[in-house]
Enzyme design. Structure first.
Site, mmCIF file in Angstrom:
data_model
loop_
_atom_site.group_PDB
_atom_site.id
_atom_site.type_symbol
_atom_site.label_atom_id
_atom_site.label_comp_id
_atom_site.label_asym_id
_atom_site.label_seq_id
_atom_site.Cartn_x
_atom_site.Cartn_y
_atom_site.Cartn_z
ATOM 1 N N LYS A 1 -75.698 -44.719 -138.721
ATOM 2 C CA LYS A 1 -74.443 -44.395 -138.282
ATOM 3 C C LYS A 1 -73.544 -44.135 -139.386
ATOM 4 C CE LYS A 1 -73.716 -46.601 -133.684
ATOM 5 N NZ LYS A 1 -72.818 -47.553 -132.845
ATOM 6 N N GLU B 1 -78.210 -44.470 -129.538
ATOM 7 C CA GLU B 1 -77.434 -45.144 -128.706
ATOM 8 C C GLU B 1 -77.393 -44.822 -127.599
ATOM 9 O OE1 GLU B 1 -73.942 -47.410 -130.459
ATOM 10 O OE2 GLU B 1 -72.818 -46.121 -129.294
ATOM 11 N N ASN C 1 -72.635 -53.387 -130.193
ATOM 12 C CA ASN C 1 -71.017 -53.352 -130.337
ATOM 13 C C ASN C 1 -70.382 -54.279 -129.660
ATOM 14 O OD1 ASN C 1 -70.780 -50.550 -131.756
ATOM 15 N ND2 ASN C 1 -71.729 -49.769 -130.243
ATOM 16 N N HIS D 1 -62.375 -55.246 -140.741
ATOM 17 C CA HIS D 1 -63.297 -54.966 -139.571
ATOM 18 C C HIS D 1 -63.985 -56.290 -138.958
ATOM 19 C CE1 HIS D 1 -66.113 -52.645 -136.899
ATOM 20 N NE2 HIS D 1 -67.263 -53.411 -137.466
ATOM 21 N N GLU E 1 -70.592 -60.491 -138.409
ATOM 22 C CA GLU E 1 -71.727 -59.565 -137.560
ATOM 23 C C GLU E 1 -72.837 -60.425 -137.534
ATOM 24 O OE1 GLU E 1 -71.442 -56.481 -136.470
ATOM 25 O OE2 GLU E 1 -69.888 -55.523 -137.311
ATOM 26 N N HIS F 1 -62.080 -52.710 -132.387
ATOM 27 C CA HIS F 1 -61.451 -51.493 -132.704
ATOM 28 C C HIS F 1 -60.221 -51.114 -132.204
ATOM 29 C CE1 HIS F 1 -66.062 -49.530 -133.372
ATOM 30 N NE2 HIS F 1 -65.563 -50.488 -134.202
ATOM 31 N N ARG G 1 -78.869 -49.922 -127.893
ATOM 32 C CA ARG G 1 -78.259 -50.122 -129.093
ATOM 33 C C ARG G 1 -76.925 -50.282 -128.943
ATOM 34 N NH1 ARG G 1 -78.517 -46.126 -134.581
ATOM 35 N NH2 ARG G 1 -76.938 -47.338 -135.688
ATOM 36 N N ARG H 1 -75.647 -29.062 -144.703
ATOM 37 C CA ARG H 1 -76.278 -29.481 -143.470
ATOM 38 C C ARG H 1 -77.425 -30.400 -143.489
ATOM 39 N NH1 ARG H 1 -75.841 -23.763 -142.768
ATOM 40 N NH2 ARG H 1 -74.356 -23.149 -141.423
ATOM 41 N N LYS I 1 -81.364 -55.784 -135.907
ATOM 42 C CA LYS I 1 -80.629 -54.448 -136.023
ATOM 43 C C LYS I 1 -81.793 -53.398 -135.976
ATOM 44 C CE LYS I 1 -77.256 -51.558 -136.991
ATOM 45 N NZ LYS I 1 -75.761 -51.124 -137.719
ATOM 46 N N HIS J 1 -66.827 -55.058 -130.386
ATOM 47 C CA HIS J 1 -66.293 -53.849 -131.130
ATOM 48 C C HIS J 1 -65.236 -53.086 -130.305
ATOM 49 C CE1 HIS J 1 -69.455 -54.938 -133.796
ATOM 50 N NE2 HIS J 1 -69.077 -53.871 -134.662
#
Length: 361
Positions: A143, A237, A245, A265, A185, A252, A241, A121, A227, A248
């Protein structure tokens, strides 16, 4: 000279170290002092280059060290390979004071972070990003996750590292294609948050493509400044935030539609930014000249700007599986102007026009 930034998250704040020859500096890994054991997670490409050097540095803490070597590539960012990390941790007696160290690009960083978030955990981990894309983006912000056949990064957790050690020398061993993917990026950060930075990128294309150390130092530093400021303001997010993206949602969809790993990517994000800019123009936020300029900058970094032709229906289906989708409506990151982004829902008809204009439909 080494630069240090702080990601301000209260008790979970952490430093980002940026400079040359940082892998050899044990002081940057001081969080390992309290660890009971250290597990380096890397891949088959990076391990021969840097794993031994990092192990020697970490040996100064006098802790047991193991190295887990995973297959290299986006197509391996899945449950099966995540389990390989857990298998090793359990087999060799890792505990809650174990430190994981992610040595590699975005795939390794995301998977190691997700393993750290999940094992018992939650255990601590350090990011040692070795690709430009990871140094300027994925290693910062907490992330973590893996891909699902139906959607990229849809399974994961927010779990911040205790430090990010970005050694600029590792960029010297990057293939040209990987370097260009990382520059996507970098361009994104200028497009959404700093018009002057985008000007600098445009003026320093040759130096960036040549992996000039001084140029890379500035590109990584400014990207991380942008960032880290956004992450500090919106860790999970819930608002601003999501502007990180930009490109993206389309990108994606390209990755999922083609099969993970066919395009890098950053290549998909580069093309996705062209699509996002086109859509921003159709909504009268930016001019056609802005779209043409951004497209030329992306092209100058040897990135694709023509989308794969899946058809509009397939793109809409793929984009529906996006973390920004709310109540069944896709929310797009758009440019309000060069240097400022916004998030909004858009009528499908205008999105389909963009898909047609960029070769996707």
């Amino acid at each position: 000279m080494m630069k240090t930034l702080e990601v301000d998250l209260g008790s979970r704040s952490y430093p980002i170290y940026i400079g040359a020859n940082l892998i050899e500096q044990s002081a940057l890994f001081k969080d390992c002092e309290k660890a009971t054991s250290i597990y380096i997670v890397t891949n088959t490409t990076v391990a021969p280059l840097y794993a031994e050097r990092l192990s020697k540095t970490l040996a100064s803490f006098g802790k047991p060290i193991r190295t887990i070597v995973l297959p290299d590539g986006e197509s391996y960012k899945d449950w099966e390979n995540l389990q390989l990390i857990f298998d090793d941790l359990l087999k060799f007696g890792a505990d809650r004071q174990t430190m994981l160290v992610a040595l590699g690009g975005g795939v390794i960083g995301d998977m190691t972070g997700f393993a750290a978030a999940s094992f018992m955990r939650g255990v601590r981990f350090i990011q040692v990003p070795t690709t430009l894309l990871a140094q300027v983006d994925s290693s910062v912000g907490g992330k973590t996750g893996i891909n699902h056949p139906l959607g990229k990064n849809m399974i994961g957790a927010f779990h911040q590292p205790v430090a990010v050690v970005a050694d600029l020398n590792t960029l010297k061993t990057l293939p040209a294609r990987e370097l260009s993917a990382g520059l996507a990026e970098v361009i994104k950060h200028g497009a959404i948050a700093d018009a002057l930075f985008l000007d600098w990128i445009e003026a320093n294309t040759a130096s960036l493509l040549a992996c000039d150390t001084e140029a890379m130092a500035h590109a990584v530093l400014r990207s991380c400044e942008i960032k880290s400021a956004v992450v500090s303001a919106d860790e999970r997010e819930g608002g601003i935030r999501a502007t990180l993206n930009f490109g993206h949602t389309f990108g994606h969809a390209i990755e999922a539609g083609m099969g993970y790993g066919k395009w890098l990517h950053g290549e998909a994000v580069g093309c996705g930014m062209v699509m996002g800019a086109d859509l921003s123009c159709r909504l009268n936020h930016i001019s056609k000249a802005d779209v043409e300029r951004l497209t030329k900058i992306i092209q100058s970094m040897n990135l694709p700007t023509q989308a794969p032709k899946f058809g509009a229906a397939r793109y809409m289906e793929l984009m529906q599986i996006d973390k920004k989708t709310e109540g069944g409506k896709i929310r797009y990151v758009l440019l309000e102007k060069i240097g400022k982004a916004q998030i909004k829902s858009v009528p499908d008809a205008q999105v389909i026009e963009t898909l047609a204009a960029t070769g996707a439909a």
